[in-house]
Design an enzyme around this catalytic site. Structure first.
Site, PDB file in Angstrom:
ATOM      1  N   ASN A 177     -51.940  58.976  75.003  1.00  0.00           N
ATOM      2  CA  ASN A 177     -51.587  60.311  74.531  1.00  0.00           C
ATOM      3  C   ASN A 177     -52.642  60.872  73.574  1.00  0.00           C
ATOM      4  OD1 ASN A 177     -49.122  60.783  75.930  1.00  0.00           O
ATOM      5  ND2 ASN A 177     -48.109  59.326  74.570  1.00  0.00           N
ATOM      6  N   HIS A 191     -46.737  59.058  85.629  1.00  0.00           N
ATOM      7  CA  HIS A 191     -45.849  57.931  85.324  1.00  0.00           C
ATOM      8  C   HIS A 191     -45.559  57.130  86.590  1.00  0.00           C
ATOM      9  CE1 HIS A 191     -45.057  60.665  81.892  1.00  0.00           C
ATOM     10  NE2 HIS A 191     -45.057  59.526  81.233  1.00  0.00           N
TER      11      HIS A 191
END
Length: 230
Positions: A121, A207
């Site tokens: 992130n 994901h």
């Protein structure tokens, strides 16, 4: 292991970030409850603890918790009769700064093996590289401050080239450099053989699916096995 560069459209980066942010508060309580439960069950026995400290990749965002790679690692450990208990301390949207802020609470339990999976992130948000490096080092230092005997495994990560080739290359190098400097084990690239494959990723393109998580578990196990069976 061969390295595979992550190549995703910018739309997916923004989706990853926004989804992580919206899920972070909701997941935090779940993480705290799970770790508290693990703490209680560990009292009075000699079972060793493996703690996975990461973001949505560790948390298994979009999947049942039992499909996330830490749970698959627990299944592998159980099948081999090894006396280890896995704790999933993954939190969707987590950055290295956020991890640094919550590490004290997570270390309220004894941890024998600490798997550090943070940084993705940071890279997607363009966090200054030195800040990411500093936070990862601080997390490892805190783990060893609490227990010098804890074995740390660092998971490598790569990002797309949208922020520039130089930034991407320097980001990728943070993980092997920190692993060498601290003499810890390194998983070269957690998403090896999964990143960029639409069949192994959910609709957001980032994901992993349940099948993708199985590959992540194998990538982790190749390194983790050498630590817990020594």
């Amino acid at each position: 292991m061969r390295n595979l560069m992550l190549i995703f459209p910018m739309f997916f980066f923004l989706s990853f970030i926004s989804c992580g942010d919206s899920a972070q508060k909701e997941n935090k309580n779940e993480v705290e409850e799970e770790i508290s439960s693990e703490n209680e069950s560990a009292v009075g026995n000699e079972t060793k603890t493996i703690l996975f400290f990461g973001n949505s990749l560790t948390a298994g965002m979009g999947l049942d918790p039992e499909e996330a790679f830490p749970a698959l690692i627990q299944q592998k450990i159980d099948s081999l009769g090894l006396d280890y208990e896995v704790v999933n301390a993954g939190l969707s949207g987590e950055t290295t700064s956020g991890g640094r802020n919550r590490i004290d609470w997570v270390l309220n339990q004894n941890v024998d093996v600490f798997v550090l999976e943070l940084g993705a992130n940071d890279g997607l948000r363009g966090v200054p590289l030195e800040e990411t490096r500093r936070n990862l080092q601080a997390i490892m230092d805190k783990v060893w401050e609490e227990n010098p005997d804890t074995e740390i495994i660092l998971t490598g990560m790569q990002i797309p080239p949208n922020l520039g080739q130089e930034y991407g290359a320097e980001f990728r190098n943070i993980f092997p450099e920190l692993a060498e400097e601290n003499d810890v084990k390194l998983i070269p690239f957690l998403l090896e053989d999964v990143a960029g494959n639409p069949e192994l990723n959910q609709q957001d393109g980032i994901h992993p699916t349940a099948e993708g998580q199985k590959i992540l578990a194998q990538n982790v196990w190749e390194v983790l096995e050498t630590v817990i069976t020594e």
